[in-house]
Design an enzyme around this catalytic site. Structure first.
Site, PDB file in Angstrom:
ATOM      1  N   ASP A 189      -4.978   3.471  -2.128  1.00 41.02           N
ATOM      2  CA  ASP A 189      -5.611   4.716  -0.397  1.00 41.02           C
ATOM      3  C   ASP A 189      -6.576   5.480  -0.926  1.00 41.02           C
ATOM      4  OD1 ASP A 189      -7.134   6.469   1.937  1.00 41.02           O
ATOM      5  OD2 ASP A 189      -5.675   4.445   3.012  1.00 41.02           O
ATOM      6  N   GLU A 203       3.455   9.519   6.468  1.00 42.40           N
ATOM      7  CA  GLU A 203       3.811   8.705   6.872  1.00 42.40           C
ATOM      8  C   GLU A 203       5.053   7.068   6.625  1.00 42.40           C
ATOM      9  OE1 GLU A 203       0.219   7.224   7.268  1.00 42.40           O
ATOM     10  OE2 GLU A 203      -1.021   8.780   7.275  1.00 42.40           O
ATOM     11  N   GLU A 233       1.056  -0.964   0.359  1.00 47.50           N
ATOM     12  CA  GLU A 233       0.123  -0.331  -0.177  1.00 47.50           C
ATOM     13  C   GLU A 233       0.718   1.305  -0.038  1.00 47.50           C
ATOM     14  OE1 GLU A 233      -2.120   0.429   3.617  1.00 47.50           O
ATOM     15  OE2 GLU A 233      -3.467   2.352   2.786  1.00 47.50           O
ATOM     16  N   HIS A 290      -8.541   0.831  -0.638  1.00 49.91           N
ATOM     17  CA  HIS A 290      -8.689   2.212   1.232  1.00 49.91           C
ATOM     18  C   HIS A 290      -9.930   3.562   0.480  1.00 49.91           C
ATOM     19  CE1 HIS A 290      -6.343  -0.088   4.457  1.00 49.91           C
ATOM     20  NE2 HIS A 290      -7.462  -0.390   3.938  1.00 49.91           N
ATOM     21  N   HIS A 321      -3.841   9.385   0.684  1.00 46.62           N
ATOM     22  CA  HIS A 321      -2.617   9.249   0.840  1.00 46.62           C
ATOM     23  C   HIS A 321      -2.976   9.539  -0.584  1.00 46.62           C
ATOM     24  CE1 HIS A 321      -2.214   7.357   3.866  1.00 46.62           C
ATOM     25  NE2 HIS A 321      -2.729   6.477   3.904  1.00 46.62           N
ATOM     26  N   ARG A 350      -9.662  12.566   4.652  1.00 38.84           N
ATOM     27  CA  ARG A 350      -9.616  11.327   5.842  1.00 38.84           C
ATOM     28  C   ARG A 350     -10.976  11.189   6.611  1.00 38.84           C
ATOM     29  NH1 ARG A 350      -4.481   7.740   7.536  1.00 38.84           N
ATOM     30  NH2 ARG A 350      -4.753   6.479   5.720  1.00 38.84           N
ATOM     31  N   GLU A 375     -10.971   3.488   5.165  1.00 36.49           N
ATOM     32  CA  GLU A 375     -10.267   3.488   6.271  1.00 36.49           C
ATOM     33  C   GLU A 375     -10.350   5.688   6.589  1.00 36.49           C
ATOM     34  OE1 GLU A 375      -6.170   2.378   6.846  1.00 36.49           O
ATOM     35  OE2 GLU A 375      -6.244   3.598   5.528  1.00 36.49           O
TER      36      GLU A 375
HETATM   37  C1  LER Z   1      -2.157   4.127   7.329  1.00 42.71           C
HETATM   38  O1  LER Z   1      -2.395   5.290   6.879  1.00 42.71           O
HETATM   39  C2  LER Z   1      -3.080   3.473   6.180  1.00 42.71           C
HETATM   40  O2  LER Z   1      -3.762   3.699   5.475  1.00 42.71           O
HETATM   41  C3  LER Z   1      -3.118   1.471   6.177  1.00 42.71           C
HETATM   42  O3  LER Z   1      -3.827   1.478   5.280  1.00 42.71           O
HETATM   43  C4  LER Z   1      -1.383   1.296   6.533  1.00 42.71           C
HETATM   44  O4  LER Z   1      -0.981   0.359   6.828  1.00 42.71           O
HETATM   45 MN    MN Z   2      -4.761   2.974   4.104  1.00 45.13          MN
END
Ligand code: LER
Ligand code: MN
Length: 266
Positions: free
Chosen positions: A182, A155, A149, A208, A185, A214, A243
Site C-alpha cells: 500500500d 494503525e 498487507e 493499494h 503506508h 492518502r 484506497e
Molecule cells: C488500512 O489503512 C488499510 O490500508 C487497509 O487496506 C487494511 O485493512
Molecule cells: Mn491498504
C-alpha cells in the site's frame, strides 16, 4: 498489463477509503469512470450478499480483485494478535467467513488492520502467527488466498514493511499466503518505496495506491512515475487498487485517480 480498481463499501456503516453506497450504483459508476474492478471492503462476511455483487461485476464487466477485512478490527475490535484467546478465535471465524466470500468471488482476502496492535509485540506476533496458520489452512482447504498487507505503525504494530511481510509469508510456509503493498503506508515505513518494490520482486500480488497524504494519486508528493517504473521492472501486472480518502468528495477523488493513473499506463 496493469489494471485499476477502486475500493468500495456497499454495506451501511462502513467508512470507506474510496466509494460507498448502493452496490448497483457503485459498479455502474466505477465502470463509467473507466475502472477495471471494484475491491470490496466488507463489514459483515456472514450476511454479505455475495451473489448480488457477483451478478453486478458480470453485468458491468468488472473484476473484484480483492476483499478487505479491515472492519473486523476497526469496527468490531477483533484481531488475530490479541492477547485474549476468545478475541483471536472470533477474528479467525470472521476471516474464515471472508475466505468463503473469496472462494465464491475468486478474490484474495486482505489481512491488514486485522493483524492488530497488541501492547506486547513479541507475544502479539506469536499469536498472530498461530492465528494465521489456522487461516492459511482454511485457505488451503477452500482453495482461496490470503494477502498480508504491511500497515504503518500508527494503525498496526504487526508487520509494517514489505520485508517483514515477506519474512512472515515465508515462515508460514503456505502456498495460499501472499504479500501485497500500500503506497500510503510505504511512504511512512519504507526507506525507499521504489527500492522496496524492486526488492519484493516475485512476491507482490496486489497493491493499494494513494498519495503520501492518502489523497488521490497526484494530490500529494509521491512520485508515481517512479512507482510505475519500479513495478515495470519487476513485471508486476496485476491490480492497482485506489484506497483513497474521499476528498473533495468520493466521486471526484475516484475520477481523478483513474484519469491520473491511466495517463501513466500510456
Ligand atoms: C488500512 O489503512 C488499510 O490500508 C487497509 O487496506 C487494511 O485493512
Ligand atoms: Mn491498504
Amino acid at each position: 498489463m496493469l489494471s485499476i480498481a477502486i475500493v468500495a463499501a456497499v454495506e451501511p456503516g462502513v467508512n470507506p477509503l474510496g466509494l460507498s453506497g448502493e452496490p448497483e450504483l457503485i459498479f455502474r459508476e466505477a465502470s463509467k469512470m473507466g475502472y477495471d474492478g471494484v475491491e470490496l471492503l466488507i463489514k459483515d462476511p456472514f450476511s454479505f450478499d455475495v451473489d448480488r455483487v457477483k451478478r453486478l461485476a458480470e453485468k458491468f464487466g468488472l473484476s473484484i480483485p480483492a476483499v478487505g477485512t479491515g472492519p473486523t478490527y476497526t469496527i468490531y475490535g477483533l484481531s488475530l494478535s490479541s492477547p485474549k484467546k476468545r478475541i483471536r478465535e472470533r477474528a479467525i471465524e470472521r476471516i474464515k467467513g471472508y475466505l468463503e466470500i473469496g472462494r465464491r468471488l475468486n478474490s484474495p482476502v486482505i489481512i491488514g488492520s486485522v493483524k492488530g496492535k497488541p501492547k506486547d509485540r513479541r507475544r502479539g506476533f506469536k499469536n498472530l502467527k498461530s492465528s494465521l496458520r489456522i487461516c492459511a489452512e482454511y485457505a488451503e482447504e477452500t482453495e482461496t488466498r490470503i494477502l498480508i498487507e504491511p500497515l504503518n505503525r500508527y494503525e498496526s504494530t504487526m508487520v509494517n514493511t514489505l520485508k517483514e511481510a515477506i519474512k512472515l509469508k515465508n515462515e508460514l510456509c503456505s502456498k495460499k499466503v501472499g504479500v501485497m503493498a500500500d503506497t500510503f503506508h510505504m511512504n511512512i515505513e519504507e526507506k525507499s518505496i521504489y527500492d522496496s518494490i524492486i526488492e519484493a520482486d516475485g512476491y507482490l500480488e496486489h497493491i493499494h495506491i494513494a498519495d503520501s497524504n492518502r489523497l488521490a494519486p497526484g494530490d500529494g508528493h509521491l512520485d508515481f512515475n517512479r512507482v510505475m517504473i519500479a513495478l515495470d521492472k519487476i513485471g508486476y501486472c496485476s491490480f492497482l487498487s485506489a484506497e483513497i480518502l474521499p476528498f473533495p468528495n468520493p466521486r471526484e477523488a475516484a475520477e481523478r485517480t483513474v484519469k491520473y493513473i491511466k495517463t501513466m499506463f500510456s
